[in-house]
Scaffold this motif. Sequence first.
Motif, short mmCIF file in Angstrom:
data_model
loop_
_atom_site.label_atom_id
_atom_site.label_comp_id
_atom_site.label_asym_id
_atom_site.label_seq_id
_atom_site.Cartn_x
_atom_site.Cartn_y
_atom_site.Cartn_z
N THR A 157 -1.04 4.91 -0.60
CA THR A 157 -1.96 5.98 -0.24
C THR A 157 -3.40 5.46 -0.31
O THR A 157 -3.67 4.42 -0.91
CB THR A 157 -1.86 7.19 -1.20
N GLN A 158 -4.30 6.22 0.31
CA GLN A 158 -5.72 6.02 0.09
C GLN A 158 -6.31 7.38 -0.23
O GLN A 158 -6.12 8.34 0.53
CB GLN A 158 -6.41 5.41 1.31
N CYS A 159 -7.00 7.47 -1.35
CA CYS A 159 -7.51 8.75 -1.83
C CYS A 159 -9.02 8.83 -1.64
O CYS A 159 -9.75 7.87 -1.87
CB CYS A 159 -7.18 8.95 -3.31
N GLY B 267 -4.36 17.92 -3.23
CA GLY B 267 -5.04 16.67 -2.95
C GLY B 267 -6.06 16.34 -4.02
O GLY B 267 -6.17 15.20 -4.47
N ILE C 109 -1.02 13.78 5.36
CA ILE C 109 -2.14 13.87 4.44
C ILE C 109 -1.87 14.97 3.42
O ILE C 109 -1.07 15.87 3.66
CB ILE C 109 -3.48 14.16 5.16
N THR D 254 -4.23 15.27 -7.17
CA THR D 254 -3.70 13.91 -7.02
C THR D 254 -4.80 12.88 -7.19
O THR D 254 -4.63 11.88 -7.90
CB THR D 254 -3.05 13.76 -5.64
N LYS D 255 -5.92 13.11 -6.54
CA LYS D 255 -7.06 12.19 -6.66
C LYS D 255 -7.53 12.10 -8.10
O LYS D 255 -7.78 11.00 -8.64
CB LYS D 255 -8.19 12.67 -5.75
N TYR E 115 0.84 -1.20 0.00
CA TYR E 115 0.00 0.00 0.00
C TYR E 115 0.88 1.25 0.00
O TYR E 115 2.02 1.23 0.45
CB TYR E 115 -0.89 0.03 1.24
N VAL F 76 -5.87 12.84 0.47
CA VAL F 76 -4.92 11.80 0.12
C VAL F 76 -4.22 11.41 1.42
O VAL F 76 -3.43 12.16 1.96
CB VAL F 76 -3.90 12.29 -0.93
N GLN F 77 -4.60 10.24 1.92
CA GLN F 77 -4.06 9.75 3.20
C GLN F 77 -2.85 8.88 2.93
O GLN F 77 -2.94 7.88 2.24
CB GLN F 77 -5.14 8.94 3.92
N LEU F 78 -1.72 9.29 3.46
CA LEU F 78 -0.51 8.48 3.33
C LEU F 78 -0.60 7.30 4.29
O LEU F 78 -1.02 7.46 5.45
CB LEU F 78 0.73 9.31 3.62
N ARG G 54 -0.41 6.57 8.27
CA ARG G 54 0.57 7.58 8.65
C ARG G 54 -0.20 8.83 9.06
O ARG G 54 -1.40 8.96 8.78
CB ARG G 54 1.49 7.92 7.47
#
Length: 356
Positions: free
Chosen positions: A309-311, A340, A334, A343-344, A307, A321-323, A331
């Motif tokens: 990130t989670q967007c 953000g 963010i 990136t998404k 894994y 955008v969660q690292l 983490r």
Amino acid sequence: MTSKHIVVIGAGYAGLSAATRAGRGGARVTLVAPESRLLHRIRLHETAAGREVPRPTIAHVLRGRPVTHLQARVTELDLAGRKVFTDTGETLAYDTLVYALGSRTSWQDVPGAAEHAYSAERAAELSRRIQDAPVPGTVAVVGGGATGIELAAELAEAHPDWQVRIVAAGAVGGHFSERGRAHVRKVLDGLGVTLHEHTAVTAVTADRLETAAGPVPADLVVWAASLEVHPLAAEAGLAVTANGQAVVDDHLRSVSHPDVHVVGDAAAVVLPGIGRLRMACATAQPMGSYVGRLLAGRTTGPFKYRYATQCLSLGRREALVQLIHADDSMRQGIITGPLGRLTKALIVNAVPLSLR
């Protein structure tokens, strides 16, 4: 001498990724799916809000590949005889099967949910219902995970005259980091979304939700509480977990039927140092790509994944955008705001291109 026949069932992110790559190995490949276009599940919240979302045709994704698309629904599998049966009456014999039927909304046996609520898969129908409503009302989104948050934010921004609520059994965005949760709550508050946290839904009626904390008024209900896998894997006799996911080895082969590869949400994949992969486009597409390359002879090693990130989309102007660590733990870092959102958008728009 006839070539090996690979049959892929399911045309989501995993199935299409597997089919396009397997077609490079010289085998005959048949993709079986009733759809003519990619569902593009990760953009259904935009569809629900009435936005035009590009959905490439399956024919366009498969262009230039020696893959035949049989537009049909799989009704039965004969694993011993290596046959796939469809609702069009056609029967396909295979040498290798790629099972990629994925997941769907789970109603969790809540009375009235299936009858009165809209699932994310019915996003276009939900959009029409909102647009055709004579007066604005209240939309209750059940589920405080990523899907529920994205739906609530998008609906609230697109339809500011409607009251949007999130009703969640736990904390909204509870799996994100502390900073991530704070950003989600700030954006939802700015959009006027009301949160009903730690509120389990016990029933759904035509005009409200029944919960342990009392009734919640709702002219429309959107159900985004959880997912379940298609039951066909268990019905056919594949070894499955308690929730119906197929148990696979490190090459994503069924442990009970090695001539069947299982990818996407349908597979229970456990990796060393990572644990069990969650159901998501971010995990499904790499699985499909890996199996396609494996069947085409372009890789031989075991499946690997980490894994990053989670967007999360939060309307058209915000995102999260969660690292995350390689094992999917959070983490504190963010990315939000314009960067953000960009990136998404880049990730979402890249998905159809990466299917090939």
